[in-house]
Design a protein around this motif. Sequence first.
Motif, mmCIF file in Angstrom:
data_model
loop_
_atom_site.group_PDB
_atom_site.id
_atom_site.type_symbol
_atom_site.label_atom_id
_atom_site.label_comp_id
_atom_site.label_asym_id
_atom_site.label_seq_id
_atom_site.Cartn_x
_atom_site.Cartn_y
_atom_site.Cartn_z
ATOM 1 N N ARG A 52 0.837 -1.203 0.000
ATOM 2 C CA ARG A 52 0.000 0.000 0.000
ATOM 3 C C ARG A 52 0.874 1.256 0.000
ATOM 4 N NH1 ARG A 52 -1.389 3.722 3.196
ATOM 5 N NH2 ARG A 52 -0.449 2.805 5.036
ATOM 6 N N GLU A 53 1.903 1.260 0.858
ATOM 7 C CA GLU A 53 2.800 2.412 0.929
ATOM 8 C C GLU A 53 3.563 2.611 -0.381
ATOM 9 O OE1 GLU A 53 5.328 2.084 4.361
ATOM 10 O OE2 GLU A 53 3.622 1.988 5.727
ATOM 11 N N LEU A 54 4.032 1.521 -0.979
ATOM 12 C CA LEU A 54 4.744 1.633 -2.247
ATOM 13 C C LEU A 54 3.838 2.200 -3.341
ATOM 14 C CD1 LEU A 54 6.780 -1.705 -2.273
ATOM 15 C CD2 LEU A 54 7.706 0.613 -2.095
ATOM 16 N N ARG A 55 2.590 1.730 -3.377
ATOM 17 C CA ARG A 55 1.647 2.254 -4.380
ATOM 18 C C ARG A 55 1.387 3.741 -4.172
ATOM 19 N NH1 ARG A 55 -2.277 -2.938 -4.043
ATOM 20 N NH2 ARG A 55 -1.321 -4.139 -5.723
ATOM 21 N N GLU A 56 1.208 4.135 -2.920
ATOM 22 C CA GLU A 56 0.970 5.550 -2.628
ATOM 23 C C GLU A 56 2.159 6.401 -3.061
ATOM 24 O OE1 GLU A 56 0.015 5.915 1.511
ATOM 25 O OE2 GLU A 56 -1.996 5.070 1.253
ATOM 26 N N LEU A 57 3.364 5.935 -2.751
ATOM 27 C CA LEU A 57 4.562 6.668 -3.163
ATOM 28 C C LEU A 57 4.664 6.731 -4.684
ATOM 29 C CD1 LEU A 57 7.133 5.252 -0.584
ATOM 30 C CD2 LEU A 57 6.294 7.609 -0.719
ATOM 31 N N GLY A 58 4.339 5.631 -5.342
ATOM 32 C CA GLY A 58 4.367 5.605 -6.802
ATOM 33 C C GLY A 58 3.372 6.586 -7.399
ATOM 34 N N GLU A 59 2.174 6.621 -6.838
ATOM 35 C CA GLU A 59 1.150 7.549 -7.331
ATOM 36 C C GLU A 59 1.525 9.001 -7.057
ATOM 37 O OE1 GLU A 59 -2.398 6.139 -5.453
ATOM 38 O OE2 GLU A 59 -2.491 4.349 -6.721
ATOM 39 N N ALA A 60 2.360 9.222 -6.026
ATOM 40 C CA ALA A 60 2.796 10.572 -5.691
ATOM 41 C C ALA A 60 3.993 11.014 -6.531
ATOM 42 C CB ALA A 60 3.145 10.655 -4.203
ATOM 43 N N GLY A 61 4.471 10.120 -7.415
ATOM 44 C CA GLY A 61 5.545 10.509 -8.312
ATOM 45 C C GLY A 61 6.863 9.792 -8.127
ATOM 46 N N ASP A 62 6.983 8.938 -7.124
ATOM 47 C CA ASP A 62 8.222 8.189 -6.915
ATOM 48 C C ASP A 62 8.231 6.991 -7.864
ATOM 49 O OD1 ASP A 62 10.301 6.526 -6.043
ATOM 50 O OD2 ASP A 62 9.972 7.015 -3.921
ATOM 51 N N GLU A 63 8.944 7.124 -8.954
ATOM 52 C CA GLU A 63 8.947 6.097 -9.996
ATOM 53 C C GLU A 63 9.522 4.773 -9.496
ATOM 54 O OE1 GLU A 63 10.510 5.417 -14.567
ATOM 55 O OE2 GLU A 63 10.777 7.364 -13.632
ATOM 56 N N VAL A 64 10.577 4.829 -8.689
ATOM 57 C CA VAL A 64 11.184 3.604 -8.164
ATOM 58 C C VAL A 64 10.186 2.863 -7.277
ATOM 59 C CG1 VAL A 64 13.023 2.679 -6.695
ATOM 60 C CG2 VAL A 64 13.537 4.496 -8.338
ATOM 61 N N ALA A 65 9.495 3.577 -6.419
ATOM 62 C CA ALA A 65 8.491 2.943 -5.560
ATOM 63 C C ALA A 65 7.371 2.333 -6.391
ATOM 64 C CB ALA A 65 7.914 3.956 -4.566
ATOM 65 N N GLY A 66 7.003 2.995 -7.476
ATOM 66 C CA GLY A 66 5.977 2.456 -8.367
ATOM 67 C C GLY A 66 6.400 1.141 -8.987
ATOM 68 N N TRP A 67 7.653 1.071 -9.434
ATOM 69 C CA TRP A 67 8.168 -0.183 -10.007
ATOM 70 C C TRP A 67 8.298 -1.254 -8.931
ATOM 71 C CZ3 TRP A 67 7.859 -1.361 -14.816
ATOM 72 C CH2 TRP A 67 7.916 -0.364 -15.788
ATOM 73 N N ASP A 68 8.728 -0.839 -7.728
ATOM 74 C CA ASP A 68 8.821 -1.795 -6.623
ATOM 75 C C ASP A 68 7.447 -2.368 -6.287
ATOM 76 O OD1 ASP A 68 11.550 -1.529 -6.393
ATOM 77 O OD2 ASP A 68 11.481 -0.225 -4.624
ATOM 78 N N ALA A 69 6.421 -1.535 -6.347
ATOM 79 C CA ALA A 69 5.059 -2.003 -6.072
ATOM 80 C C ALA A 69 4.637 -3.042 -7.106
ATOM 81 C CB ALA A 69 4.084 -0.825 -6.067
ATOM 82 N N LEU A 70 4.947 -2.805 -8.361
ATOM 83 C CA LEU A 70 4.613 -3.773 -9.409
ATOM 84 C C LEU A 70 5.353 -5.092 -9.200
ATOM 85 C CD1 LEU A 70 4.626 -1.456 -12.550
ATOM 86 C CD2 LEU A 70 2.636 -2.519 -11.454
ATOM 87 N N TYR A 71 6.625 -5.007 -8.843
ATOM 88 C CA TYR A 71 7.435 -6.210 -8.611
ATOM 89 C C TYR A 71 6.902 -6.980 -7.400
ATOM 90 C CZ TYR A 71 11.548 -9.048 -7.509
ATOM 91 O OH TYR A 71 12.388 -10.084 -7.209
ATOM 92 N N ALA A 72 6.636 -6.274 -6.304
ATOM 93 C CA ALA A 72 6.129 -6.921 -5.095
ATOM 94 C C ALA A 72 4.773 -7.567 -5.359
ATOM 95 C CB ALA A 72 6.018 -5.898 -3.962
ATOM 96 N N ASP A 73 3.924 -6.889 -6.089
ATOM 97 C CA ASP A 73 2.610 -7.443 -6.414
ATOM 98 C C ASP A 73 2.765 -8.715 -7.250
ATOM 99 O OD1 ASP A 73 -0.275 -7.304 -6.363
ATOM 100 O OD2 ASP A 73 -0.158 -6.727 -8.473
ATOM 101 N N ALA A 74 3.688 -8.716 -8.192
ATOM 102 C CA ALA A 74 3.921 -9.908 -9.014
ATOM 103 C C ALA A 74 4.451 -11.062 -8.163
ATOM 104 C CB ALA A 74 4.899 -9.589 -10.144
ATOM 105 N N LEU A 75 5.273 -10.768 -7.172
ATOM 106 C CA LEU A 75 5.794 -11.811 -6.294
ATOM 107 C C LEU A 75 4.677 -12.517 -5.528
ATOM 108 C CD1 LEU A 75 8.960 -10.119 -4.778
ATOM 109 C CD2 LEU A 75 8.911 -12.129 -6.253
#
Length: 96
Positions: A52-75
């Motif tokens: 949830r935190e990674l997605r929020e950071l990604g939506e706020a503009g943190d591109e690395v957190a957005g990619w991390d959220a996608l990777y974690a979700d895939a895991l």
Amino acid sequence: MRTYVAGQEASDEREFAELALGIDVDLFRGPLKLETDKERRARKDVAREVLRELRELGEAGDEVAGWDALYADALTRTVPFLRAAHGRRSGTEEAA
């Protein structure tokens, strides 16, 4: 030979990936060893919060957190495959 990521020494390949990606693979995938129901619930609760935190950071503009959220979700979707690959294979019993 020693391997460092962001100033921290990685002791093995798994730790290198964790340091490089910033993701604890076992948190999202689950450990390859058996865990109790209580341990599994706790791990999943933490994983949901981190995701949830990674997605929020990604939506706020943190591109690395957005990619991390996608990777974690895939895991989180790899657990059945990994457990099957480590000893729980169907169809390997001897025919009667």
